[in-house]
Design an enzyme around this catalytic site. Structure first.
Site, PDB file in Angstrom:
ATOM      1  N   HIS A   1       0.839  -1.211   0.000  1.00 23.79           N
ATOM      2  CA  HIS A   1       0.000   0.000   0.000  1.00 23.79           C
ATOM      3  C   HIS A   1       0.873   1.261   0.000  1.00 23.79           C
ATOM      4  CE1 HIS A   1      -2.816  -2.892   2.160  1.00 23.79           C
ATOM      5  NE2 HIS A   1      -3.502  -2.544   1.087  1.00 23.79           N
TER       6      HIS A   1
ATOM      7  N   GLN B   1     -18.229  -7.308  -1.069  1.00 24.80           N
ATOM      8  CA  GLN B   1     -17.322  -8.103  -1.901  1.00 24.80           C
ATOM      9  C   GLN B   1     -16.907  -9.406  -1.213  1.00 24.80           C
ATOM     10  OE1 GLN B   1     -14.243  -4.936  -2.053  1.00 24.80           O
ATOM     11  NE2 GLN B   1     -12.751  -6.569  -1.681  1.00 24.80           N
TER      12      GLN B   1
ATOM     13  N   LYS C   1      -0.749  -7.285  -7.694  1.00 19.10           N
ATOM     14  CA  LYS C   1      -0.973  -8.597  -7.083  1.00 19.10           C
ATOM     15  C   LYS C   1      -2.418  -9.043  -7.324  1.00 19.10           C
ATOM     16  CE  LYS C   1      -1.628  -9.475  -2.677  1.00 19.10           C
ATOM     17  NZ  LYS C   1      -2.776 -10.427  -2.655  1.00 19.10           N
ATOM     18  N   ASP C   2      -3.362  -8.103  -7.223  1.00 13.76           N
ATOM     19  CA  ASP C   2      -4.758  -8.383  -7.562  1.00 13.76           C
ATOM     20  C   ASP C   2      -4.954  -8.047  -9.042  1.00 13.76           C
ATOM     21  OD1 ASP C   2      -5.991  -9.085  -4.888  1.00 13.76           O
ATOM     22  OD2 ASP C   2      -5.081  -7.167  -4.404  1.00 13.76           O
TER      23      ASP C   2
ATOM     24  N   SER D   1       0.482  -9.126   1.586  1.00 11.14           N
ATOM     25  CA  SER D   1      -0.976  -9.151   1.645  1.00 11.14           C
ATOM     26  C   SER D   1      -1.391  -8.962   3.091  1.00 11.14           C
ATOM     27  CB  SER D   1      -1.499 -10.498   1.131  1.00 11.14           C
ATOM     28  OG  SER D   1      -2.875 -10.643   1.443  1.00 11.14           O
TER      29      SER D   1
END
Length: 279
Positions: free
Chosen positions: A36, A60, A148-149, A184
């Site tokens: 981040h 989600q 990563k996503d 993560s």
């Protein structure tokens, strides 16, 4: 500065626009890490104002997923944002984002049918709905997402293109620990033994890249070798998918080419981890 209401955030954004200032935006679910922080730094470099949102988005998460136990630590997150020179942290409540009677959703078709979308029904509808709302509230010129996503990044870029949204969606490289583990927030769930087994994802991905560089273009052979590596670790409970896909359509490849994405989703213990690498 901490902003808790949609009204205040929209008012701030309008004022910055009037002043001709550019807004960079980093949407997060909190429990911030170096990944981040890398997005914040990109935003700070490119824009006059940087806004970080912290919102664990309930729509989600599917049934039996980790909404209730998703890691949260607002005080720690605010300190990180302050240290990085973030101008505003938008921290709305669930009721603020989804007031009583909320019934409008945004859905990207096709791209969401595969990879994670094949296993997490409704997940990407929740992602695109909340990101659409956040874009409308923050009015960013640029928004930053981690690669990563990867599927999430492509889905959001497609939404922005299809709906003619006036924001540039920028993908930033995966940040890894020294031993290769992709950062993560969910890594917090891993025990010491599980964390060791989590290294299987990056080891398999790096091996796949090596195989391609040595001339292997058969996806089945690469995937088979990756599966061997991942399942050799004791805490790996399930390999949900290993796929080699086109970087734009996310459709599986019959022959591997440079630029393709190798993506994996694996349960290590009870924790679902994802990772990918670009050939």
């Amino acid at each position: 500065m901490l902003v808790r209401t949609v009204k205040e955030m929209k008012s701030l954004a309008r004022n910055f626009k009037r002043e001709g200032k550019s807004i960079g935006f980093v949407p997060t679910m909190g429990y911030l890490h170096e990944g981040h922080i890398s997005l914040m730094r990109c935003s700070k470099k490119d824009n006059d104002i940087t806004v970080v949102s912290i919102f664990v988005n309930p729509i989600q998460f599917g049934e039996n997923e980790d909404l209730d136990r998703y890691p949260r630590d607002l005080e720690r997150d605010l300190q990180i944002c302050k240290d990085e020179g973030v101008d505003f942290v938008f921290y709305p409540s669930v009721d603020e984002m989804y007031p009583e009677g909320f019934s409008t959703y945004v859905e990207v078709e096709d791209l969401t049918d595969r990879l994670c979308g094949a296993f997490r029904s409704g997940h990407f509808r929740g992602v695109t709905t909340v990101v659409n709302k956040l874009f409308n509230i923050v009015q960013p010129d640029r928004a930053y997402f981690g690669e990563k996503d990867y599927q999430q990044l492509k889905v959001i870029q497609r939404m922005v293109k299809d709906l003619n949204m006036d924001v540039e969606v920028i993908g930033c490289p995966i940040v890894r620990e020294k031993d290769g583990l992709a950062l993560s927030s969910r890594n917090k769930y891993l025990s010491e033994r599980e964390r060791e087994s989590a290294l299987s994802l990056s080891k398999a991905l790096f091996e796949a890249k090596k195989m391609f560089e040595k001339g292997e273009k058969n996806p089945e052979k690469i995937i088979s070798e990756m599966k061997k590596i991942i399942t050799s670790y004791p805490e790996v409970k399930e390999v949900q998918y290993i796929e080699i896909v086109d970087p734009e359509t996310l459709k599986p490849k019959k022959e591997v080419e440079r630029g393709d994405i190798i993506a994996v989703a694996v349960f290590v213990g009870n924790t679902r981890l994802i990772d990918n690498i670009k050939i």
